[in-house]
Write a protein that holds these residues in place. Sequence first.
Motif, PDB file in Angstrom:
ATOM      1  N   ALA A  42       0.724  -1.132   0.058  1.00  0.00           N
ATOM      2  CA  ALA A  42      -0.129  -0.068   0.060  1.00  0.00           C
ATOM      3  C   ALA A  42       0.743   1.268  -0.014  1.00  0.00           C
ATOM      4  CB  ALA A  42      -0.999   0.116   1.067  1.00  0.00           C
ATOM      5  N   THR A  43       2.224   1.093  -0.083  1.00  0.00           N
ATOM      6  CA  THR A  43       2.987   2.126   0.183  1.00  0.00           C
ATOM      7  C   THR A  43       3.751   2.291  -1.162  1.00  0.00           C
ATOM      8  OG1 THR A  43       3.201   2.023   2.516  1.00  0.00           O
ATOM      9  CG2 THR A  43       4.968   3.371   1.578  1.00  0.00           C
ATOM     10  N   ALA A  44       3.567   3.175  -2.002  1.00  0.00           N
ATOM     11  CA  ALA A  44       4.339   3.460  -3.299  1.00  0.00           C
ATOM     12  C   ALA A  44       5.756   3.594  -3.098  1.00  0.00           C
ATOM     13  CB  ALA A  44       3.799   4.751  -4.008  1.00  0.00           C
ATOM     14  N   GLY A  45       6.607   2.898  -3.830  1.00  0.00           N
ATOM     15  CA  GLY A  45       7.730   2.907  -3.691  1.00  0.00           C
ATOM     16  C   GLY A  45       8.572   2.243  -2.578  1.00  0.00           C
ATOM     17  N   SER A  46       8.030   1.167  -1.951  1.00  0.00           N
ATOM     18  CA  SER A  46       8.411   0.587  -0.527  1.00  0.00           C
ATOM     19  C   SER A  46       9.424  -0.249  -1.121  1.00  0.00           C
ATOM     20  CB  SER A  46       7.329  -0.024   0.114  1.00  0.00           C
ATOM     21  OG  SER A  46       6.497  -0.996  -0.896  1.00  0.00           O
ATOM     22  N   ARG A  47      10.261  -1.105  -0.183  1.00  0.00           N
ATOM     23  CA  ARG A  47      11.348  -1.663  -0.396  1.00  0.00           C
ATOM     24  C   ARG A  47      11.319  -2.940   0.643  1.00  0.00           C
ATOM     25  NH1 ARG A  47      16.491   1.564  -3.072  1.00  0.00           N
ATOM     26  NH2 ARG A  47      15.236   2.532  -4.560  1.00  0.00           N
ATOM     27  N   ILE A  48      11.662  -4.103   0.185  1.00  0.00           N
ATOM     28  CA  ILE A  48      11.882  -5.247   0.941  1.00  0.00           C
ATOM     29  C   ILE A  48      13.374  -5.722   0.912  1.00  0.00           C
ATOM     30  CG2 ILE A  48      11.356  -7.643   1.865  1.00  0.00           C
ATOM     31  CD1 ILE A  48       8.425  -7.045   0.426  1.00  0.00           C
ATOM     32  N   LEU A  59      11.028 -13.335  -4.477  1.00  0.00           N
ATOM     33  CA  LEU A  59       9.934 -12.382  -3.888  1.00  0.00           C
ATOM     34  C   LEU A  59       9.977 -11.279  -5.113  1.00  0.00           C
ATOM     35  CD1 LEU A  59       8.219 -11.093  -1.853  1.00  0.00           C
ATOM     36  CD2 LEU A  59      10.028 -10.002  -0.774  1.00  0.00           C
ATOM     37  N   ASP A  60      11.208 -10.886  -5.718  1.00  0.00           N
ATOM     38  CA  ASP A  60      11.066  -9.987  -6.821  1.00  0.00           C
ATOM     39  C   ASP A  60      10.274 -10.353  -8.047  1.00  0.00           C
ATOM     40  OD1 ASP A  60      12.297  -7.838  -8.863  1.00  0.00           O
ATOM     41  OD2 ASP A  60      13.326  -9.657  -9.752  1.00  0.00           O
ATOM     42  N   ARG A  61      10.636 -11.569  -8.374  1.00  0.00           N
ATOM     43  CA  ARG A  61       9.662 -12.226  -9.574  1.00  0.00           C
ATOM     44  C   ARG A  61       8.306 -12.006  -9.262  1.00  0.00           C
ATOM     45  NH1 ARG A  61      14.445 -15.785  -9.934  1.00  0.00           N
ATOM     46  NH2 ARG A  61      13.770 -17.176  -8.071  1.00  0.00           N
ATOM     47  N   ARG A  62       7.685 -12.378  -8.162  1.00  0.00           N
ATOM     48  CA  ARG A  62       6.347 -12.332  -7.783  1.00  0.00           C
ATOM     49  C   ARG A  62       5.904 -11.120  -7.616  1.00  0.00           C
ATOM     50  NH1 ARG A  62       4.622 -18.103  -5.169  1.00  0.00           N
ATOM     51  NH2 ARG A  62       6.381 -19.187  -5.954  1.00  0.00           N
ATOM     52  N   SER A  87      12.128  -5.901  -4.145  1.00  0.00           N
ATOM     53  CA  SER A  87      12.873  -6.653  -3.452  1.00  0.00           C
ATOM     54  C   SER A  87      14.309  -6.761  -3.720  1.00  0.00           C
ATOM     55  CB  SER A  87      11.988  -8.248  -3.729  1.00  0.00           C
ATOM     56  OG  SER A  87      13.181  -9.177  -2.918  1.00  0.00           O
ATOM     57  N   ILE A  88      15.224  -6.427  -2.851  1.00  0.00           N
ATOM     58  CA  ILE A  88      16.486  -5.930  -2.925  1.00  0.00           C
ATOM     59  C   ILE A  88      17.179  -7.081  -2.042  1.00  0.00           C
ATOM     60  CG2 ILE A  88      18.462  -4.473  -3.027  1.00  0.00           C
ATOM     61  CD1 ILE A  88      16.117  -2.538  -3.141  1.00  0.00           C
ATOM     62  N   VAL A  89      18.351  -7.803  -2.700  1.00  0.00           N
ATOM     63  CA  VAL A  89      18.976  -8.690  -1.606  1.00  0.00           C
ATOM     64  C   VAL A  89      20.404  -8.254  -1.491  1.00  0.00           C
ATOM     65  CG1 VAL A  89      19.811 -11.046  -1.707  1.00  0.00           C
ATOM     66  CG2 VAL A  89      17.741 -10.568  -2.680  1.00  0.00           C
ATOM     67  N   VAL A  90      20.968  -8.298  -0.259  1.00  0.00           N
ATOM     68  CA  VAL A  90      22.216  -7.615   0.086  1.00  0.00           C
ATOM     69  C   VAL A  90      22.952  -8.576   0.852  1.00  0.00           C
ATOM     70  CG1 VAL A  90      21.281  -5.185   0.170  1.00  0.00           C
ATOM     71  CG2 VAL A  90      21.451  -6.464   2.273  1.00  0.00           C
ATOM     72  N   HIS A  91      24.273  -8.434   1.177  1.00  0.00           N
ATOM     73  CA  HIS A  91      24.867  -9.193   2.181  1.00  0.00           C
ATOM     74  C   HIS A  91      25.953  -8.358   2.829  1.00  0.00           C
ATOM     75  CE1 HIS A  91      28.839  -9.971  -0.159  1.00  0.00           C
ATOM     76  NE2 HIS A  91      28.060  -9.878  -1.146  1.00  0.00           N
ATOM     77  N   ARG A 120      22.422   1.419   1.998  1.00  0.00           N
ATOM     78  CA  ARG A 120      21.980   1.942   0.548  1.00  0.00           C
ATOM     79  C   ARG A 120      20.917   1.229  -0.136  1.00  0.00           C
ATOM     80  NH1 ARG A 120      26.909   2.865  -3.774  1.00  0.00           N
ATOM     81  NH2 ARG A 120      25.895   3.990  -5.367  1.00  0.00           N
ATOM     82  N   ALA A 121      20.626  -0.042   0.125  1.00  0.00           N
ATOM     83  CA  ALA A 121      19.573  -0.686  -0.621  1.00  0.00           C
ATOM     84  C   ALA A 121      18.139   0.104  -0.169  1.00  0.00           C
ATOM     85  CB  ALA A 121      19.365  -2.049  -0.164  1.00  0.00           C
ATOM     86  N   VAL A 122      18.056   0.620   1.143  1.00  0.00           N
ATOM     87  CA  VAL A 122      17.115   1.337   1.403  1.00  0.00           C
ATOM     88  C   VAL A 122      16.797   2.586   0.697  1.00  0.00           C
ATOM     89  CG1 VAL A 122      15.843   2.300   3.555  1.00  0.00           C
ATOM     90  CG2 VAL A 122      16.863   0.000   3.589  1.00  0.00           C
ATOM     91  N   LEU A 123      17.939   3.509   0.772  1.00  0.00           N
ATOM     92  CA  LEU A 123      17.719   4.875   0.472  1.00  0.00           C
ATOM     93  C   LEU A 123      18.389   5.078  -1.005  1.00  0.00           C
ATOM     94  CD1 LEU A 123      19.629   6.142   3.469  1.00  0.00           C
ATOM     95  CD2 LEU A 123      17.240   6.331   3.220  1.00  0.00           C
ATOM     96  N   ASP A 124      19.145   4.288  -1.524  1.00  0.00           N
ATOM     97  CA  ASP A 124      19.481   4.842  -3.106  1.00  0.00           C
ATOM     98  C   ASP A 124      18.307   4.576  -4.035  1.00  0.00           C
ATOM     99  OD1 ASP A 124      20.916   5.126  -5.372  1.00  0.00           O
ATOM    100  OD2 ASP A 124      22.506   4.027  -4.982  1.00  0.00           O
ATOM    101  N   PRO A 125      18.070   5.613  -4.498  1.00  0.00           N
ATOM    102  CA  PRO A 125      16.854   5.708  -5.624  1.00  0.00           C
ATOM    103  C   PRO A 125      17.114   5.018  -6.810  1.00  0.00           C
ATOM    104  CG  PRO A 125      17.571   7.875  -5.490  1.00  0.00           C
ATOM    105  CD  PRO A 125      18.228   7.309  -4.312  1.00  0.00           C
ATOM    106  N   GLU A 126      18.575   4.774  -6.894  1.00  0.00           N
ATOM    107  CA  GLU A 126      18.979   4.369  -8.251  1.00  0.00           C
ATOM    108  C   GLU A 126      19.140   2.502  -8.269  1.00  0.00           C
ATOM    109  OE1 GLU A 126      19.685   5.905 -10.900  1.00  0.00           O
ATOM    110  OE2 GLU A 126      19.114   7.653 -10.047  1.00  0.00           O
ATOM    111  N   ILE A 127      18.818   2.099  -7.174  1.00  0.00           N
ATOM    112  CA  ILE A 127      18.947   0.746  -6.771  1.00  0.00           C
ATOM    113  C   ILE A 127      17.469   0.312  -7.259  1.00  0.00           C
ATOM    114  CG2 ILE A 127      18.994  -1.192  -5.053  1.00  0.00           C
ATOM    115  CD1 ILE A 127      21.414   0.253  -3.935  1.00  0.00           C
ATOM    116  N   VAL A 128      17.380  -1.020  -8.010  1.00  0.00           N
ATOM    117  CA  VAL A 128      15.977  -1.354  -8.323  1.00  0.00           C
ATOM    118  C   VAL A 128      15.879  -2.782  -7.972  1.00  0.00           C
ATOM    119  CG1 VAL A 128      15.818   0.209 -10.435  1.00  0.00           C
ATOM    120  CG2 VAL A 128      16.854  -2.011 -10.568  1.00  0.00           C
TER     121      VAL A 128
END
Length: 310
Positions: free
Chosen positions: A136-142, A186-189, A199-203, A248-256
Amino acid sequence: MTWQNGIRADDKIFLVTGASAGIGYFAAEQLAASGATVVLACRDTAKAEVAMRLIGSRVEGARLRQVRMDLSDLSSLAEAVENLGIDRLDAVVLNAGILLSEPERRTDRQGHELMFATNYLGHFALTAHLAPLLTATAGSRIVTVGSFAARSERLDLDDLHCEHDYRPKRTYGRSKLAQMLFGFELDRRLRAHAPHTASIVVHPGGALDALTPSRRPLFATSIAQRIYSSPARLVLHGKHAGAHPLVRAVLDPEIVSGQLWGPAVFGLRGRPQQENPLPHMTDPTTAAALWTASTALTGADPFARTTKTR
């Protein structure tokens, strides 16, 4: 200095699991500096209070909240999400995790192997409970936190709880691989169900306690530890730096959506950069089978209209 150079998120709400220690703490501290409201989701509420005081002393005007959340107890997650008392969520960082070293296999209240339950299954179920807020939140990230350890592991779909092959380090690596498979699936779905949520994956790379600045009374590094571990700085870094890919995965608008981010130097230390995931981390057949098994084990599905509690 961190990479973000003044990026602001003053009107946003971020949730970080496992935010009272290690990488989760530093992710919360760094996200608080963006001006966002940061919710610390922790099993130990006393430690969460200490973490909030510490962040508040280091980040002027920090906006912080906490919620008790035990990812190893699936039956408690619906109430934890309800207790958030929010009507939007801009990002969740699925960070909390445990690494056990004793040779005896341990289980959670539902009988699931404890590292698999805490590091992966709890986050799968939590995502299902948070899905209405996030979609329900536009532009949200997991943001799903994997591990360098997942590179050398393969998931055994017939032994997800490691009942037949329990070795602590291997079991940990497999639980983090499950996290990464989940993040890419999750990205695919999401592309089909809620394309405005990413959906962004980090380590975090190789993040050592001994290379981490102290945050008393939560944790402290002695002078002797710092001296002894100095040579490791050539290839590893501290947990404050390990948090940078998460932030960075939370804040960077360039990450998709669908990207993997980790440290630049051999995947172990340095500034965050985009990586190419290994094929076994993204395999759609394995990921789909894991998703099906996870819905059966948790009674939850991030895209179901209703989510049961087990």
